[in-house]
Motif scaffolding. Structure first.
Motif, PDB file in Angstrom:
ATOM      1  N   THR A 226       0.879  -1.169   0.000  1.00  0.00           N
ATOM      2  CA  THR A 226       0.000   0.000   0.000  1.00  0.00           C
ATOM      3  C   THR A 226       0.921   1.225   0.000  1.00  0.00           C
ATOM      4  OG1 THR A 226      -0.037   0.012   2.424  1.00  0.00           O
ATOM      5  CG2 THR A 226      -1.831  -1.155   1.329  1.00  0.00           C
ATOM      6  N   CYS A 228       1.377   3.653   1.931  1.00  0.00           N
ATOM      7  CA  CYS A 228       1.994   3.988   3.223  1.00  0.00           C
ATOM      8  C   CYS A 228       2.755   2.806   3.816  1.00  0.00           C
ATOM      9  CB  CYS A 228       0.929   4.450   4.205  1.00  0.00           C
ATOM     10  SG  CYS A 228      -0.326   3.195   4.531  1.00  0.00           S
ATOM     11  N   CYS A 230       1.331   0.534   5.219  1.00  0.00           N
ATOM     12  CA  CYS A 230       0.607   0.296   6.469  1.00  0.00           C
ATOM     13  C   CYS A 230      -0.772  -0.289   6.180  1.00  0.00           C
ATOM     14  CB  CYS A 230       0.461   1.602   7.254  1.00  0.00           C
ATOM     15  SG  CYS A 230      -0.526   2.871   6.430  1.00  0.00           S
ATOM     16  N   PRO A 247      11.710   5.681   5.261  1.00  0.00           N
ATOM     17  CA  PRO A 247      11.037   6.980   5.324  1.00  0.00           C
ATOM     18  C   PRO A 247      11.813   7.954   6.221  1.00  0.00           C
ATOM     19  CG  PRO A 247       9.932   5.430   6.777  1.00  0.00           C
ATOM     20  CD  PRO A 247      11.051   4.669   6.093  1.00  0.00           C
ATOM     21  N   GLU A 334       8.943  15.004   1.624  1.00  0.00           N
ATOM     22  CA  GLU A 334       8.401  13.974   2.517  1.00  0.00           C
ATOM     23  C   GLU A 334       8.721  14.338   3.963  1.00  0.00           C
ATOM     24  OE1 GLU A 334       8.834  10.017  -0.355  1.00  0.00           O
ATOM     25  OE2 GLU A 334      10.442  10.531   1.042  1.00  0.00           O
ATOM     26  N   GLN A 336       7.071  13.527   8.338  1.00  0.00           N
ATOM     27  CA  GLN A 336       6.623  12.548   9.322  1.00  0.00           C
ATOM     28  C   GLN A 336       5.219  12.904   9.785  1.00  0.00           C
ATOM     29  OE1 GLN A 336      10.609  13.512  11.471  1.00  0.00           O
ATOM     30  NE2 GLN A 336       9.884  11.560  12.287  1.00  0.00           N
ATOM     31  N   GLY A 337       4.442  11.893  10.142  1.00  0.00           N
ATOM     32  CA  GLY A 337       3.063  12.114  10.556  1.00  0.00           C
ATOM     33  C   GLY A 337       2.936  12.278  12.057  1.00  0.00           C
ATOM     34  N   LEU A 341       1.807   4.959  11.928  1.00  0.00           N
ATOM     35  CA  LEU A 341       1.226   3.993  10.996  1.00  0.00           C
ATOM     36  C   LEU A 341       1.470   2.603  11.565  1.00  0.00           C
ATOM     37  CD1 LEU A 341       2.640   5.656   7.752  1.00  0.00           C
ATOM     38  CD2 LEU A 341       0.402   6.005   8.821  1.00  0.00           C
TER      39      LEU A 341
END
Lengths: 360, 104
Positions: A226, A228, A230, A247, A334, A336-337, A341
């Motif tokens: 996928t 992500c 995740c 990442p 890019e 980081q969230g 995840l």
């Protein structure tokens, strides 16, 4: 716990050995060899190597099979240097929620070093690749005691090797021979990709005409297919692919969690950031749970695969707990969230990290 | 000829030796923290599991339910070829699920 050629590291397992680097070592871009994490898959691991007899065997779909000595590696191929971060696929697995089984790493299954070695593509070219070659497999001196245990063998696409001059067989790490537990006398270096491909104590390279799918490539070390990597927490992915590029991640090395700092006094916050090879060009720091972010100063650029040092001065405004946060951006944007995840193997963690300190 | 003794501690020799073109290390024994908790079938689990790997592999896990530990034991038998009888595999799974149950 002390292991040979190693300082006091965090012991996860003895046999095969898995040793984690304490976070305090990540206040600088280069991780010292004696502090560099260790992760083996099968036992016994090599404990003795004689360079008089050690050879790197190159065979399979090639015109001229090779048996390279260390002297050959150093004299028959141009020495190539790359500073690159090496991170275990399961780094930070212990932080997953819901929890997943597997090596319960904190955040210290990573390190960054200056690697010097021979280009893999030069080695393959010397052997001469035959028509139909598709992948190259890599095997080290770690051999399971029982024939039923799958040997640790990894593969890369031949095209990956031929296109990337930074994929090297490294015989030098931070100016020294490699520690035994980090792959003496030579290990594969695959900058930007997870450490699972960086085969240690390398001894056998085989060119093959298919996609290699033995245990440590399939079902081992796979991520959900996928965007992500995740899936919904607690679910199983429909399709998987081999883990690959890392990442963006960033860490606060100092002050550590629970450190007492003084109200009104400037405190130095330091750490590192890295990604899978685009290079870090911005790091941001927040002290208000991510409501506002400010850009911090970056250290010297050691190359796009390297840890990038960062530092900030922060003055605790009031007594009590303060949550410090850091996030990084690479050159293609890019980052980081805010929420982690999830995948069933506990790979690819890159959530924004937080450290709580106490101001008095 | 050059001999480097990296460190000696608590009577346990943790050494690295480099003699010209050779390098040799001595690995420490399994750490005490690997010892499994007491319980029904704990001795069986200790003996059988440590045959191939140190049991800190179990101790460090967050804990799992019967289904998760069953999958782990099945992997040891089917993928890694652990020579366990069906009865022993079942007993070890029971021990693990009871003693190293799900994390809260």
């Amino acid at each position: 716990m002390r292991y040979p050629e190693k300082t006091d590291l965090i012991l996860l397992t003895s046999r095969p050995p898995q040793l984690e680097t304490p976070m305090k070592y990540f206040d600088q871009a280069i991780t010292p060899n004696d502090a560099f994490f260790v992760r083996y898959h099968v036992f016994p691991v090599p404990t003795a190597v004689d360079l008089n007899t050690w050879r790197l065997r190159v065979h399979g779909l090639v015109d001229r099979p090779l048996d390279l000595s260390m002297d050959d590696l150093k004299t028959k191929f141009p020495a190539t240097r790359v500073v690159a971060a090496n991170q275990c696929s399961g780094n930070s697995r212990g932080r997953f929620s819901p929890r997943v089984l597997g090596g319960q790493w904190g955040d210290g299954a990573m390190g960054n070093a200056e690697w010097v070695g021979a280009r893999m593509r030069d080695i393959v070219a010397m052997a001469g690749v035959r028509l139909g070659a598709m992948q190259v497999t890599f095997d080290g001196l770690d051999k399971p005691a029982f024939p039923t245990v799958p040997d640790f063998v990894k593969s890369l696409d031949l095209s990956r090797i031929m296109e990337d001059p930074d994929v090297i067989v490294a015989y030098q790490m931070n100016g020294q021979p490699l520690p035994m537990l980090n792959g003496f006398p030579a290990r594969l270096v695959v900058p930007g990709w997870y450490a699972t491909y960086w085969v240690k104590n390398l001894s056998d390279v085989e060119v093959i005409d298919s996609v290699f799918e033995k245990f440590w490539m399939k079902p081992g070390y796979r991520i959900p297919d996928t965007p992500c990597g995740c899936v919904e927490p607690g679910t199983v992915p429909a399709r998987t692919v081999p883990i690959n590029r890392m990442p963006v991640r960033s860490f606060i090395a100092v002050p550590g969690p629970g450190t007492r700092v003084k109200v009104g006094q400037a405190t130095r916050v330091k750490g590192i950031a890295f990604d899978g090879g685009y290079g870090i060009n911005e790091v941001q720091f927040s002290t208000d749970d991510g409501a506002t972010w400010r850009r911090v100063q970056l250290g010297r650029d050691l190359g796009r695969y390297s840890f990038r040092e960062w530092s900030a001065a922060w003055t605790p405004p009031a007594a009590g707990d303060h949550r410090l946060m850091v996030r990084a951006f690479n050159t293609i944007g890019e980052s980081q969230g805010a929420t982690p995840l999830w995948n069933p193997a506990g790979y690819l963690r890159n959530v924004i990290e937080r450290v709580t300190v106490q101001a008095m | 000829m050059r001999i480097v003794l990296v460190c000696l501690l608590s009577g346990l020799a943790v050494a690295s030796t480099a003699i010209g073109q050779e390098k040799q290390i001595v690995l420490p024994a399994d750490h005490d923290y690997a010892t499994l908790k007491p319980g029904l079938h704990s001795e069986l689990a200790q003996t059988q599991c440590q045959f191939c790997h140190s049991t800190d592999y179990i101790v460090m896990q967050p804990g799992g339910d019967a289904k998760q530990w069953d999958a782990v034991v099945a992997k040891m038998v089917k993928v890694f070829g652990a020579p366990l009888s069906e009865a022993d595999a079942k007993a070890i799974t029971e021990y693990l699920a009871t003693t190293y149950g799900p994390s809260k």
